[in-house]
Design a protein around this motif. Sequence first.
Motif, PDB file in Angstrom:
ATOM      1  N   LEU A  48       0.820  -1.217   0.000  1.00 13.32           N
ATOM      2  CA  LEU A  48       0.000   0.000   0.000  1.00 13.32           C
ATOM      3  C   LEU A  48       0.853   1.267   0.000  1.00 13.32           C
ATOM      4  CD1 LEU A  48      -2.789  -1.090   2.510  1.00 13.32           C
ATOM      5  CD2 LEU A  48      -3.046  -0.693   0.048  1.00 13.32           C
ATOM      6  N   VAL A  49       1.927   1.263   0.781  1.00  7.98           N
ATOM      7  CA  VAL A  49       2.824   2.428   0.811  1.00  7.98           C
ATOM      8  C   VAL A  49       3.477   2.614  -0.553  1.00  7.98           C
ATOM      9  CG1 VAL A  49       4.980   3.314   1.797  1.00  7.98           C
ATOM     10  CG2 VAL A  49       3.213   2.388   3.300  1.00  7.98           C
ATOM     11  N   ALA A  50       3.899   1.520  -1.176  1.00  7.55           N
ATOM     12  CA  ALA A  50       4.511   1.611  -2.502  1.00  7.55           C
ATOM     13  C   ALA A  50       3.517   2.140  -3.524  1.00  7.55           C
ATOM     14  CB  ALA A  50       5.036   0.239  -2.927  1.00  7.55           C
ATOM     15  N   ALA A  51       2.259   1.729  -3.414  1.00  4.20           N
ATOM     16  CA  ALA A  51       1.234   2.232  -4.332  1.00  4.20           C
ATOM     17  C   ALA A  51       1.030   3.730  -4.145  1.00  4.20           C
ATOM     18  CB  ALA A  51      -0.078   1.484  -4.117  1.00  4.20           C
ATOM     19  N   ALA A  52       1.130   4.189  -2.912  1.00  2.00           N
ATOM     20  CA  ALA A  52       0.957   5.619  -2.636  1.00  2.00           C
ATOM     21  C   ALA A  52       2.173   6.439  -3.053  1.00  2.00           C
ATOM     22  CB  ALA A  52       0.685   5.834  -1.150  1.00  2.00           C
ATOM     23  N   MET A  53       3.343   5.804  -3.113  1.00  3.84           N
ATOM     24  CA  MET A  53       4.580   6.527  -3.454  1.00  3.84           C
ATOM     25  C   MET A  53       4.740   6.775  -4.948  1.00  3.84           C
ATOM     26  SD  MET A  53       7.273   4.899  -0.751  1.00  3.84           S
ATOM     27  CE  MET A  53       8.658   5.793  -1.410  1.00  3.84           C
ATOM     28  N   GLY A  54       4.051   6.008  -5.758  1.00  5.47           N
ATOM     29  CA  GLY A  54       4.136   6.257  -7.192  1.00  5.47           C
ATOM     30  C   GLY A  54       4.476   5.015  -7.990  1.00  5.47           C
ATOM     31  N   PRO A  55       4.476   5.172  -9.317  1.00  7.51           N
ATOM     32  CA  PRO A  55       4.661   4.017 -10.204  1.00  7.51           C
ATOM     33  C   PRO A  55       6.018   3.320 -10.055  1.00  7.51           C
ATOM     34  CG  PRO A  55       3.907   5.938 -11.439  1.00  7.51           C
ATOM     35  CD  PRO A  55       4.184   6.386 -10.046  1.00  7.51           C
ATOM     36  N   GLU A  56       7.059   4.058  -9.802  1.00  3.15           N
ATOM     37  CA  GLU A  56       8.397   3.441  -9.702  1.00  3.15           C
ATOM     38  C   GLU A  56       8.485   2.521  -8.482  1.00  3.15           C
ATOM     39  OE1 GLU A  56      12.966   4.793  -8.996  1.00  3.15           O
ATOM     40  OE2 GLU A  56      11.705   6.121 -10.214  1.00  3.15           O
ATOM     41  N   PHE A  58       5.965   1.263  -6.827  1.00  3.42           N
ATOM     42  CA  PHE A  58       4.980   0.199  -6.956  1.00  3.42           C
ATOM     43  C   PHE A  58       5.452  -0.891  -7.919  1.00  3.42           C
ATOM     44  CE2 PHE A  58       1.144  -1.792  -8.707  1.00  3.42           C
ATOM     45  CZ  PHE A  58       0.589  -2.252  -7.527  1.00  3.42           C
ATOM     46  N   SER A  59       6.145  -0.510  -8.975  1.00  7.31           N
ATOM     47  CA  SER A  59       6.604  -1.521  -9.936  1.00  7.31           C
ATOM     48  C   SER A  59       7.617  -2.458  -9.291  1.00  7.31           C
ATOM     49  CB  SER A  59       7.201  -0.851 -11.182  1.00  7.31           C
ATOM     50  OG  SER A  59       8.390  -0.164 -10.847  1.00  7.31           O
ATOM     51  N   TRP A  60       8.436  -1.951  -8.375  1.00  8.12           N
ATOM     52  CA  TRP A  60       9.415  -2.800  -7.688  1.00  8.12           C
ATOM     53  C   TRP A  60       8.708  -3.807  -6.786  1.00  8.12           C
ATOM     54  CZ3 TRP A  60      11.607  -4.238  -3.044  1.00  8.12           C
ATOM     55  CH2 TRP A  60      12.888  -4.757  -3.111  1.00  8.12           C
ATOM     56  N   VAL A  61       7.727  -3.344  -6.018  1.00  7.11           N
ATOM     57  CA  VAL A  61       6.975  -4.227  -5.129  1.00  7.11           C
ATOM     58  C   VAL A  61       6.132  -5.204  -5.939  1.00  7.11           C
ATOM     59  CG1 VAL A  61       5.190  -4.307  -3.339  1.00  7.11           C
ATOM     60  CG2 VAL A  61       6.953  -2.539  -3.264  1.00  7.11           C
ATOM     61  N   ASP A  62       5.537  -4.713  -7.028  1.00  4.96           N
ATOM     62  CA  ASP A  62       4.731  -5.578  -7.884  1.00  4.96           C
ATOM     63  C   ASP A  62       5.589  -6.679  -8.512  1.00  4.96           C
ATOM     64  OD1 ASP A  62       2.167  -6.192  -9.006  1.00  4.96           O
ATOM     65  OD2 ASP A  62       2.908  -5.421 -10.930  1.00  4.96           O
TER      66      ASP A  62
END
Length: 131
Positions: A48-56, A58-62
């Motif tokens: 959730l934090v990665a999604a809130a931080m932005g695409p870059e 989030f892509s790492w966590v995804d």
Amino acid sequence: MTPNAKANRPLSPHIQIYRWTLTMAMSIVHRATGIALYAGTVLLAWWLVAAAMGPEAFSWVDAFFGSLIGRLILFGYTWALIQHMLSGIKHFLWDFGAATDAVGRELVTRITVIGAVALTMIVWVVALVVR
């Protein structure tokens, strides 16, 4: 028996005295899944934090959760969540005095185990089909 004589029995019951049952084992699993849910919730918060931080971010966590190890962790988290929930429902039933006899306890415990595996598989099949 004299006051100083030692009895040939343990002072308190221990693991070697009892015959293991599925209900006993699943009691331990219930505690273990509760602990595992803490770790899984940290991973959920990370996502959730990665999604809130932005695409870059989030892509790492995804990418991590899309990897084989990430999917195994998510599968285990799904099973732990469902197993813990069904076990909680089982304990809720027991609080009302339902299925507290020996046969009822084993039956409800078996239903809990089978239900957790079945529901986990259903959730993952639906998730993979929808994706």
